[in-house]
Design an enzyme around this catalytic site. Sequence first.
Site, PDB file in Angstrom:
ATOM      1  CB  SER A 121      -0.940  -0.008   1.203  1.00  0.00           C
ATOM      2  OG  SER A 121      -0.197  -0.142   2.380  1.00  0.00           O
ATOM      3  N   GLY A 135       1.935   3.040  -2.257  1.00  0.00           N
ATOM      4  CA  GLY A 135       2.919   3.117  -3.323  1.00  0.00           C
ATOM      5  C   GLY A 135       4.174   2.279  -3.112  1.00  0.00           C
ATOM      6  CD  GLU A 161      -7.230   4.168  -4.252  1.00  0.00           C
ATOM      7  OE1 GLU A 161      -6.391   4.169  -5.174  1.00  0.00           O
ATOM      8  OE2 GLU A 161      -6.938   3.850  -3.087  1.00  0.00           O
ATOM      9  CD  GLU A 173      -5.516   0.610  -4.248  1.00  0.00           C
ATOM     10  OE1 GLU A 173      -5.074  -0.516  -3.986  1.00  0.00           O
ATOM     11  OE2 GLU A 173      -5.038   1.645  -3.763  1.00  0.00           O
ATOM     12  CG  ASP A 202      -4.490   7.769   2.249  1.00  0.00           C
ATOM     13  OD1 ASP A 202      -5.301   7.739   1.298  1.00  0.00           O
ATOM     14  OD2 ASP A 202      -3.310   7.386   2.147  1.00  0.00           O
ATOM     15  CB  THR A 203      -7.889  10.725  -0.545  1.00  0.00           C
ATOM     16  OG1 THR A 203      -8.891   9.722  -0.702  1.00  0.00           O
ATOM     17  CG2 THR A 203      -6.605  10.246  -1.200  1.00  0.00           C
ATOM     18  NE  ARG A 225      -0.524  10.503   4.697  1.00  0.00           N
ATOM     19  CZ  ARG A 225      -1.241   9.435   4.369  1.00  0.00           C
ATOM     20  NH1 ARG A 225      -2.157   8.970   5.169  1.00  0.00           N
ATOM     21  NH2 ARG A 225      -1.027   8.817   3.231  1.00  0.00           N
TER      22      ARG A 225
END
Length: 406
Positions: A158, A160, A277, A289, A296-297, A372
């Site tokens: 996940s 990336g 997504e 996906e 998170d977005t 983050r």
Amino acid sequence: MTLMLPVPLPARVLLLGSGELGKEVTIALQRYGCTVIACDSYGNAPAMQVADQSRVFDMSDPAALSAVLDESDVDLIVPEVEAIATDCLSASEERGVRVVPNAFAVQATMDRQRIRTLAASLPGVRTSAFRFAHSAAELAAALDEIGYPAFVKPTMSSSGHGQSRVTGPEQAMSAWTHAEQDARAATGVVIVEEGIDFDYEITLLTVRSWDAASGTVTTSFCAPIGHRQEGGDYVESWQPMAMNGSALERARTMAKAVTDALAQAGNGPCLGLFGVEFFVRGDDVWFSELSPRPHDTGMVTMATQAQSEFELHARAFLGLPTSTALASPGASAVIKSTRAIDTPAYSGVATALATADIVRIFGKPISRSGRRVGVVAATATTPKESRVIARRAAAAITIDDAQNPS
Ligand SMILES: Nc1ncnc2c1ncn2[C@@H]1O[C@H](COP(=O)(O)OP(=O)(O)O)[C@@H](O)[C@H]1O
Ligand SMILES: [Mg+2]
């Protein structure tokens, strides 16, 4: 399985994964009187700071997870991350403990091979062309078939991790090695996806909630969230993403088809919020996906909706009424650590809050650069204005090491 809806309160909840999203879910659950036991592989993780109890262990270790499941005697298991020994979840579900949204959905979505194969098999769901490869040689052959640019990803990963955008055959070997080294779990298989030249990408937060009046599950959607990724990791998001009506309708139809399929294949009513997504170009929409949990977005919804994605998730799986209404356009921007810090000290929060609506400092022990550590969200009359405010506010917040100032 006996199932009471709404779930009798207060419920005992085992939260698997204690990051920033889990922290907000914990707070939402506690507002309904629930007891939350927060789990993760390290102590004092964000959700643990607000949970009733915590457990520190390796959640991908079946023996360790079974032991915690046995001793904790919970009503609900709420996974917040993908790295979980999911076989244990099916076993708990068979014993009558509800897994959110269900064990099948958790298992299928943590593995790109399973979720992609399932989604692509559904009528009306369009995905990018894809192949699976079990060796560098198979990967080279798959790339030849798919063409360039292509994306190569570990099947279990996940944010990336282990992902490469490949523009020519000479990159096959390095993409294979990168995927092998950066995967969350070594599966020996990668997915090769056709690169989609999209105009924009969205997260469509999709909520399956219980309608007590009709005794059925209803599916509703938040306004679409646009986002920008850097290196496969989200840096800003905004809501609503302006979309043409037919593209939005296609995305909704596909989100419903995929979440319905997860419900049908698994146990129970499959209640909760999903982050689905999509890539969009003109009227064309590709399913990419989904997460069977807050995304998170979707942190932008803490500012834009009366019921944030966390509140919606908690309400939905508790069997309570939900509303996905948008209150105001808005945007979020992440705060990342620029170096490894042991004792973080944050400044600039007051400056950020002079224009932004919310600042969340996750309270993570910071051990690496690029992690983050917080988020800012702002509202304004348009998403565009909100993005400017959120980005500036996030940039105003700086992190230093209290013990070792730079
Ligand atoms: N097939 C693709 N075509 C174009 N962009 C892609 C493709 N796959 C991934 N990306 C880009 O990389 C990001 C991360 O990929 P994703 O599959 O969502 O992985 P993760 O599970 O790490 O979020 C996407 O949000 C998108 O920006
Ligand atoms: Mg993603």
